[in-house]
Design an enzyme around this catalytic site. Sequence first.
Site, mmCIF file in Angstrom:
data_model
loop_
_atom_site.group_PDB
_atom_site.id
_atom_site.type_symbol
_atom_site.label_atom_id
_atom_site.label_comp_id
_atom_site.label_asym_id
_atom_site.label_seq_id
_atom_site.Cartn_x
_atom_site.Cartn_y
_atom_site.Cartn_z
ATOM 1 N N HIS A 1 61.621 -6.255 83.143
ATOM 2 C CA HIS A 1 62.102 -5.198 83.603
ATOM 3 C C HIS A 1 63.672 -5.253 84.069
ATOM 4 O O HIS A 1 63.829 -6.626 84.665
ATOM 5 C CB HIS A 1 61.325 -4.779 84.914
ATOM 6 C CG HIS A 1 61.472 -3.337 85.443
ATOM 7 N ND1 HIS A 1 62.346 -2.873 86.164
ATOM 8 C CD2 HIS A 1 60.587 -2.262 85.089
ATOM 9 C CE1 HIS A 1 62.310 -1.435 86.290
ATOM 10 N NE2 HIS A 1 61.245 -1.240 85.713
ATOM 11 N N ASP B 1 53.880 -0.773 82.291
ATOM 12 C CA ASP B 1 53.195 -0.223 80.980
ATOM 13 C C ASP B 1 52.311 -1.140 80.395
ATOM 14 O O ASP B 1 51.518 -1.059 79.440
ATOM 15 C CB ASP B 1 54.427 -0.098 79.959
ATOM 16 C CG ASP B 1 55.093 1.257 80.516
ATOM 17 O OD1 ASP B 1 56.615 1.076 80.518
ATOM 18 O OD2 ASP B 1 54.797 2.282 80.488
HETATM 19 C C1 SDX Z 1 59.781 1.100 81.983
HETATM 20 O O1 SDX Z 1 64.152 1.031 84.558
HETATM 21 C C2 SDX Z 1 62.919 1.753 84.963
HETATM 22 O O2 SDX Z 1 62.527 1.676 86.090
HETATM 23 C C3 SDX Z 1 61.862 1.889 83.781
HETATM 24 C C4 SDX Z 1 60.406 2.113 84.248
HETATM 25 C C5 SDX Z 1 60.144 3.472 85.056
HETATM 26 O O3 SDX Z 1 59.266 3.505 85.877
HETATM 27 O O4 SDX Z 1 60.994 4.212 84.641
HETATM 28 O O5 SDX Z 1 59.840 1.111 85.021
HETATM 29 C C6 SDX Z 1 59.456 2.090 83.041
HETATM 30 O O6 SDX Z 1 60.451 1.382 81.074
HETATM 31 C C7 SDX Z 1 59.214 -0.122 82.153
HETATM 32 C C8 SDX Z 1 59.685 -1.240 81.116
HETATM 33 C C9 SDX Z 1 58.887 -0.673 79.511
HETATM 34 N N1 SDX Z 1 59.352 -1.546 78.464
HETATM 35 C C10 SDX Z 1 59.073 -2.608 77.882
HETATM 36 O O7 SDX Z 1 57.990 -3.357 78.465
HETATM 37 C C11 SDX Z 1 59.859 -3.090 76.690
HETATM 38 C C12 SDX Z 1 59.720 -4.754 76.796
HETATM 39 N N2 SDX Z 1 60.496 -5.113 77.746
HETATM 40 C C13 SDX Z 1 62.154 -5.298 77.313
HETATM 41 O O8 SDX Z 1 62.604 -4.757 76.392
HETATM 42 C C14 SDX Z 1 63.027 -5.498 78.647
HETATM 43 O O9 SDX Z 1 62.382 -6.345 79.388
HETATM 44 C C15 SDX Z 1 63.422 -4.246 79.284
HETATM 45 C C16 SDX Z 1 63.931 -3.282 78.251
HETATM 46 C C17 SDX Z 1 62.362 -3.574 80.119
HETATM 47 C C18 SDX Z 1 64.589 -4.917 80.380
HETATM 48 O O10 SDX Z 1 65.520 -5.279 79.377
HETATM 49 P P1 SDX Z 1 67.007 -5.803 80.337
HETATM 50 O O11 SDX Z 1 67.015 -5.692 81.644
HETATM 51 O O12 SDX Z 1 68.277 -5.218 79.467
HETATM 52 O O13 SDX Z 1 66.911 -7.290 79.942
HETATM 53 P P2 SDX Z 1 67.498 -7.942 78.598
HETATM 54 O O14 SDX Z 1 67.244 -7.413 77.386
HETATM 55 O O15 SDX Z 1 68.793 -8.395 79.019
HETATM 56 O O16 SDX Z 1 66.613 -9.320 78.762
HETATM 57 C C19 SDX Z 1 66.777 -10.556 79.365
HETATM 58 C C20 SDX Z 1 66.368 -11.614 78.768
HETATM 59 C C21 SDX Z 1 66.859 -11.714 77.211
HETATM 60 O O17 SDX Z 1 66.859 -13.208 76.988
HETATM 61 P P3 SDX Z 1 68.356 -14.033 77.077
HETATM 62 O O18 SDX Z 1 69.231 -13.280 76.179
HETATM 63 O O19 SDX Z 1 68.556 -13.924 78.392
HETATM 64 O O20 SDX Z 1 67.968 -15.454 76.241
HETATM 65 O O21 SDX Z 1 65.023 -11.577 78.851
HETATM 66 C C22 SDX Z 1 64.559 -11.584 77.342
HETATM 67 C C23 SDX Z 1 65.683 -10.993 76.460
HETATM 68 O O22 SDX Z 1 65.474 -11.506 75.235
HETATM 69 N N3 SDX Z 1 63.537 -10.568 77.511
HETATM 70 C C24 SDX Z 1 62.243 -10.420 76.754
HETATM 71 C C25 SDX Z 1 61.504 -9.423 77.156
HETATM 72 N N4 SDX Z 1 62.194 -8.797 78.076
HETATM 73 C C26 SDX Z 1 63.566 -9.248 78.334
HETATM 74 N N5 SDX Z 1 62.005 -11.592 75.696
HETATM 75 C C27 SDX Z 1 60.656 -11.435 75.427
HETATM 76 N N6 SDX Z 1 60.040 -10.173 75.726
HETATM 77 C C28 SDX Z 1 60.273 -9.223 76.628
HETATM 78 N N7 SDX Z 1 59.612 -8.231 76.647
#
Ligand code: SDX
Length: 430
Positions: free
Chosen positions: A307, A365
């Site tokens: 998140h 989710d």
């Molecule tokens: C919702 O914003 C809100 O409030 C949203 C929400 C709401 O109520 O409105 O809470 C609802 O949208 C919840 C989120 C649902 N999405 C997912 O579950 C999709 C999977 N999660 C990700 O794609 C990700 O965690 C996000 C999109 C939720 C957050 O992305 P960020 O903050 O941009 O984080 P990032 O992509 O910069 O990741 C940071 C690191 C990265 O690795 P490094 O580059 O540091 O090596 O964490 C890794 C990412 O690769 N990472 C993951 C991951 N999420 C982040 N690695 C594997 N699996 C994941 N799910």
Amino acid sequence: MSKTFELKNNQDDKAVELPVIEGSRGTPAVDVRGLAGKQGVFTYDPAFTATCSCDSDITFIDGEQGQLLYRGYSVQDLAEHSSYLEVCYLLLNGELPDKDQMETFRDAITHHTMLNQSLVKFFDGFHYDAHPMAILTGITGSLSAFYHDATDIRNPEHREIFTHRMIAKMPTIAAAAFKHSVGQPKIGPKNDLDYTSNLLRMMFAVPAEDYEVDPVAAKALDVLFILHADHEQNASTSTVRMAGSTGTNPYAAISTGIAALWGPAHGGANEAVLNMLAEIGDASQVPKYVEKAKDKEDGFRLMGFGHRVYKNFDPRATVIRGYCHQVLEHYGMQNNKLFELAMELERVALEDDYFVERKLYPNVDFYSGIIYQALGIPINMFTPMFAIARTVGWAAHWSEMMADPGMRIARPRQIYTGYDLRGYVDIDKR
Ligand code: SDX
């Protein structure tokens, strides 16, 4: 309070003092509004990871503590003691209603649940296998073709009518989208049913027989809707604010929020989680998929994990996981394979340094789809459920922005990386 920053292009530049804005809780912010004018520089923050787009009284998130407050009340308290409609009143008005206020509000919502029959004809224009979120986006945007009488966005009464209509009609629209996708007759709302019972009946009743709403299902949906109602400046809410800041029709603004929510990185994740669990298949495959999620080359992510704000457990996920046990037991699904797989996936991931170091925890989710599926809701209707619940959050933020006399059209800038001025070249000289 203010902070002094060294903004020096060359030696004789002097340090810049910028004011710092503090809210009632949360991280303070440097007020950079004067920066471009005084210093000729912009701030650079792609995806707005550290940018406050507004000030708001509605919802507070403490990402480190895993705390979520709606107008100061914790979602755990509201999920346990309140109802979705009461939470709608709270988010829109800032206070919990007394009995008279609640009855007046409930009555207003109840009497706005029907759709104009001309609008109902629109559903038949969609391909039978259109994704319900595509239908929700299109139909909600089309409401602006029916309601231009009460959209003086500077008129508080018009704004209130809009919020009531949106909250009331979203379940009717979502249920009609589902009925279209299964080729069944649409079922209209019944005024003697509560909000979530009405939705379940509109989705699952058929003209050929009576339909009795299961109160456990209605209650489970009500709790899920409370937990999904608002989440400060998330992507879809920020989209609604951006669209609304142009002064556009509010129904059109809400349709932009639905479109943004659909993405798998946002509200579309609940559908993606179930598809991911189905792909993983069983617990023996969990280590393989956890490794895939860590492999940057692979592009696979654990849907429902991580998140932008929560660097601790998403409090909503914790409540939903607890509710899974209750709902699955009620339906005799104690050994639900998907729920067991989800819990194993959570266990393995949270023991892995990659997830621990990046503070990646299950989000709202991750478990919600387990409950939706137990209620008989098809996977492609999971995100429409999220959209129904979040409609009040979008409407509350839109209303808060519209009531702000200082509201201005949102217009971010950029770092330009393209060509400088160059002359046109005729095609036969290229
Ligand atoms: C919702 O914003 C809100 O409030 C949203 C929400 C709401 O109520 O409105 O809470 C609802 O949208 C919840 C989120 C649902 N999405 C997912 O579950 C999709 C999977 N999660 C990700 O794609 C990700 O965690 C996000 C999109 C939720 C957050 O992305 P960020 O903050 O941009 O984080 P990032 O992509 O910069 O990741 C940071 C690191 C990265 O690795 P490094 O580059 O540091 O090596 O964490 C890794 C990412 O690769 N990472 C993951 C991951 N999420 C982040 N690695 C594997 N699996 C994941 N799910």
